[in-house]
Design an enzyme around this catalytic site. Structure first.
Site, PDB file in Angstrom:
ATOM      1  N   ASP A 141       1.478   6.254   9.101  1.00  0.00           N
ATOM      2  CA  ASP A 141       0.536   7.357   9.243  1.00  0.00           C
ATOM      3  C   ASP A 141      -0.322   7.504   7.994  1.00  0.00           C
ATOM      4  O   ASP A 141      -1.545   7.693   8.080  1.00  0.00           O
ATOM      5  CB  ASP A 141       1.297   8.653   9.533  1.00  0.00           C
ATOM      6  CG  ASP A 141       0.373   9.831   9.758  1.00  0.00           C
ATOM      7  OD1 ASP A 141      -0.375   9.812  10.746  1.00  0.00           O
ATOM      8  OD2 ASP A 141       0.392  10.760   8.934  1.00  0.00           O
ATOM      9  N   LYS A 172       2.481  -0.207  22.980  1.00  0.00           N
ATOM     10  CA  LYS A 172       2.159  -0.928  21.748  1.00  0.00           C
ATOM     11  C   LYS A 172       3.451  -1.044  20.942  1.00  0.00           C
ATOM     12  O   LYS A 172       3.898  -0.099  20.304  1.00  0.00           O
ATOM     13  CB  LYS A 172       1.087  -0.199  20.941  1.00  0.00           C
ATOM     14  CG  LYS A 172       0.646  -0.959  19.696  1.00  0.00           C
ATOM     15  CD  LYS A 172      -0.457  -0.216  18.960  1.00  0.00           C
ATOM     16  CE  LYS A 172      -0.899  -1.017  17.749  1.00  0.00           C
ATOM     17  NZ  LYS A 172       0.181  -1.177  16.763  1.00  0.00           N
ATOM     18  N   ARG A 230       0.900 -13.844  12.567  1.00  0.00           N
ATOM     19  CA  ARG A 230      -0.539 -13.638  12.733  1.00  0.00           C
ATOM     20  C   ARG A 230      -1.309 -13.955  11.453  1.00  0.00           C
ATOM     21  O   ARG A 230      -2.423 -14.473  11.501  1.00  0.00           O
ATOM     22  CB  ARG A 230      -0.825 -12.191  13.143  1.00  0.00           C
ATOM     23  CG  ARG A 230      -2.325 -11.899  13.227  1.00  0.00           C
ATOM     24  CD  ARG A 230      -2.636 -10.688  14.060  1.00  0.00           C
ATOM     25  NE  ARG A 230      -1.870  -9.519  13.664  1.00  0.00           N
ATOM     26  CZ  ARG A 230      -1.765  -8.424  14.418  1.00  0.00           C
ATOM     27  NH1 ARG A 230      -2.340  -8.392  15.602  1.00  0.00           N
ATOM     28  NH2 ARG A 230      -1.080  -7.388  14.004  1.00  0.00           N
ATOM     29  N   LYS A 264      -3.292   5.293  19.599  1.00  0.00           N
ATOM     30  CA  LYS A 264      -2.194   5.596  18.680  1.00  0.00           C
ATOM     31  C   LYS A 264      -1.550   6.955  19.002  1.00  0.00           C
ATOM     32  O   LYS A 264      -2.234   7.917  19.327  1.00  0.00           O
ATOM     33  CB  LYS A 264      -2.680   5.586  17.228  1.00  0.00           C
ATOM     34  CG  LYS A 264      -3.094   4.217  16.717  1.00  0.00           C
ATOM     35  CD  LYS A 264      -1.937   3.228  16.669  1.00  0.00           C
ATOM     36  CE  LYS A 264      -0.931   3.512  15.588  1.00  0.00           C
ATOM     37  NZ  LYS A 264      -1.387   3.227  14.218  1.00  0.00           N
ATOM     38  N   CYS A 321      37.612  21.271   0.883  1.00  0.00           N
ATOM     39  CA  CYS A 321      36.789  21.855   1.945  1.00  0.00           C
ATOM     40  C   CYS A 321      35.790  22.848   1.354  1.00  0.00           C
ATOM     41  O   CYS A 321      36.185  23.786   0.655  1.00  0.00           O
ATOM     42  CB  CYS A 321      37.681  22.564   2.961  1.00  0.00           C
ATOM     43  SG  CYS A 321      36.738  23.482   4.209  1.00  0.00           S
TER      44      CYS A 321
END
EC number: 6.5.1.2
Length: 700
Positions: free
Chosen positions: A48, A127, A148, A332, A426
């Protein structure tokens, strides 16, 4: 990670590039991030952040066309960050992006203007979030595997042949061609890969995408881990039969994928999100929403939906640019994973004494909400992932799923990180800790959190004891009147209640009446109230419906317990052990008159009978039912838990989410996203009144 341009106005929230110096720095940052990702499977930026950076660069270049730098990532495959040494026979391009239905509509209109006609049909496919590769077959045998790279040439990774599921070494026919697709790791493969990697002294991968990229390139490792291939393209090679070559060049994309599957290549057709062909832009947007709605349920990652002109004639008419075809685009989806910092780890004690770690994060926006906490499961999970305080971590969130930390981003460590301190006692009561299981537990068990345990048992969806809320439970415990759940029914008296502060005759009589009513609750409610580890409301109902009586449940060994839907070997062992631990409480509750049978249920025919007992017969037998919206009519007063109980009494299985396996959606007033998803999947719908008629004999 994809370098991206958009076809319309850029949304807000992008980095501000105020001048040429800021623009130049952004280009350098994007190049470094792309190089780290494509060359080593790592990056300082999540997808992002990278997308927003490149979109900001695109905006600046649009406004200042004379200042575009030659190394800008906006018109280059892989951001121009990598080079390859194996030439591609046909350029292997990236995709441009759109981020909304409006942007897609604009993009589609531009494409149709370019080709001078409407696009005949659209292919809509997931995608896949992995690494693009080209697999070359000679006479049906896989001979070379190439990444690629920069689009014109890629890296030879043929050493990985034989380690990628869905990419067969030998096709079902001796054809010569190239299969293009995506190599990724499923969620299960990713977990396994990190286990193996850390066992061999390596840092865990940050996410499945990076794991696939790093694993595919790795040579001479002492271990191998599986990956998965999904094909998305076929094209001829030198030596391809002329007839086949012509067919490949003229076939629609959907037909190509059918051919690939017939030859043994894995494609999305075998998943919950197979590619579909539609004819209008509106239908494309509908399919995008449908696939997006399934995202959280998929066993592999997707970061968008690919939309392409399906017919070869439309593709040829549109042509391609230097980095992307003009006939396809990536729609997207909002990011469901981000990089943020692990600030602290909290240790919380649950009502059964389980000590659960929770990650405290530097707040980060993911999938439309601010995330400040994430699950860490158990101490072993922390150790296995190699987490340190101060780590930059990859956090994943999808749909309503609780955010989780996938792994530290180890290459971003500064040396200032610190070990996470595990509790020696604990955190709730200071007692010792039982560390014999992966999930640590206070040695006092339920007594550690007695108030929470009893308040849970008294809750509306368990024994439904009105007037016994958290404050009243605290009062009873502090007064020494209740030391466990059975005390409510075989020790607590009216006189004791009247002696408590703020307990008059009316409130005392009401509470005593509520306790009496609780004795009539079905076995499934009693079982749920006991808080057996590994169970909840739904699982307690399934167990009670299967065995019919508490005696039947207690007599079951782990093998018999596994016959209940949804119970595996490990959970079965825990449940059986828990029931043995609760034996005294169960005996006391039975003696106090609480129901130990499930209405309408019948026990299995025999101990070794693997079939679900006759209890599952009914109008909903074999149906998976989801309820959404507000109920009306005869169902108006039923809580959601009571609706689920009704479904299972009528022989069905209740569920909280809509999927392709859903049989029926009961859609009340205000039904929204679940109804839309059900309609898109063609799932049968019923109104509350219609459903009430279906289950009338079980409403009682």
């Amino acid at each position: 990670m994809n370098s991206m341009t958009t076809t319309s106005a850029v949304p807000s929230g992008l980095p501000a590039l105020s001048d040429s110096a800021a623009y130049a720095q952004a280009v350098r940052d994007a190049r470094r991030a792309a190089a780290a990702y494509y060359e080593g499977g790592t990056s300082a930026l999540d997808d992002d952040a990278y997308d927003r950076l490149v979109r900001a660069i695109t905006v600046y270049e649009t406004e200042h066309p004379d200042e575009v730098l030659p190394d800008s990532p906006t018109d280059k495959v892989a951001g121009g960050a990598v080079e390859g040494d194996v030439p591609h026979t046909v350029p292997m391009l990236s995709l441009d992006n759109v981020f909304s239905g409006e942007e897609f509509t604009t993009w589609a209109a531009s494409l149709e203007r370019r080709i001078g006609r409407e696009v005949t049909s659209w292919n809509v496919s997931p995608k896949l979030d992995g690494l693009a590769v080209a697999a070359r077959y000679q006479e049906g045998r896989l001979t070379r595997l190439v990444t690629r790279g920069d689009g014109t040439a890629g890296e030879d990774v043929s050493h990985a042949i034989g380690t990628v599921e869905g990419l067969p070494d030998l096709l079902t026919e001796p054809v010569t061609l190239e299969v293009r697709g995506e190599v990724l790791m499923t969620a299960a493969q990713f977990e396994y890969a990190n286990e193996v990697r850390t066992e061999h002294g390596g840092d865990p991968f940050a996410n499945p995408r990076n794991a696939a990229a790093g694993t595919l390139r790795a040579k001479d490792r002492a271990y191998t881990v599986p990956m998965t291939f999904f094909g998305y393209g076929l094209l001829p090679l030198p030596g391809t039969d002329a007839t086949l070559a012509a067919e490949l060049q003229e076939a629609a994309h959907g037909a190509l994928m059918d051919r690939a599957a017939a030859w043994g290549v894995n494609t999305p057709a075998s998943t919950q999100v197979p590619g579909v062909v539609v004819t209008t832009v509106e239908q494309v947007v509908e399919q995008v929403e449908r696939i997006a709605g399934l995202r959280a349920e998929l066993p592999f990652g997707i970061d968008g939906i690919v939309v392409k002109a399906d017919l070869a004639a439309d593709q040829r008419a549109a042509g391609s640019g230097t980095r992307a075809p003009r006939w396809a685009v990536a729609f997207k989806l909002p990011a469901v994973e981000k990089i943020t910092r692990l600030l602290d780890v909290e240790w919380n004690v649950g009502r059964t004494g389980i000590i659960a770690p929770r990650a405290v994060l530097e707040p980060v926006e993911i999938d439309g909400s601010t995330v400040t906490y994430a699950t860490l499961h158990n101490p072993a999970d922390i150790t296995r992932r190699g987490l340190l305080l101060g780590d930059q971590v990859m956090v994943y969130k999808a749909g309503d799923i609780i955010p989780r930390i996938e792994a530290p981003v180890a290459h971003l460590r500064t040396g200032d990180e610190r070990e996470i301190a595990f509790p020696a006692a604990c955190p709730q009561c200071g007692s010792g800790i039982d560390t014999s299981e992966q999930r640590w537990r206070c040695e006092r068990g339920r007594n550690c959190h007695l108030v929470a345990s009893i308040a849970y048992a008294a809750g509306r969806d368990q024994l439904d004891i009105e007037g016994l809320g958290h404050t009243r439970v605290v009062q009873l415990v502090e007064a020494g009147l209740v030391t466990g759940l059975p005390d409510l029914f075989d020790r607590l008296t009216r006189e004791q209640l009247l002696g408590l502060e703020r307990m008059g005759e009316t409130s005392t009589d009401n509470l005593m009446a509520a306790l009496e009513a609780a004795r009539k609750q079905p076995l499934s409610r009693v079982l749920c109230a006991l808080g057996v580890r590994g169970t909840g409301r739904s699982m307690s109902r399934r167990i009670a419906r299967y065995f019919a009586t508490m005696d039947g449940i207690r007599a079951a060994d782990a093998e018999a317990m596994q016959r209940v839907d949804g119970i595996g070997a490990e959970k079965a062992r825990v449940i059986v052990a828990e029931l043995a631990e609760l034996a005294d409480q169960i005996d006391r509750l039975a003696a106090a008159g609480l129901s130990m049978t499930e209405p309408g249920a019948t026990p299995p025919a025999a101990d070794d009978d693997p079939e679900t007992p006759g209890a599952d017969a009914g109008p909903l037998a074999g149906l998976k039912v989801v309820v959404t919206g507000a109920m009306t009519g005869p169902l108006e007063q039923l809580s959601r838990n009571q609706m689920n109980e009704l479904i299972e009494r009528a022989g069905g299985k209740s569920s909280g989410s809509v999927s392709k396996n859903t049989s029926l959606l009961v859609a009340g007033e205000g039904a929204g996203a679940k109804r839309a998803k059900a309609e898109s999947l063609g799932i049968r719908l019923a109104t509350p009144d219609e459903f009430a008629v279906m289950v009338a004999d079980f409403l009682g």
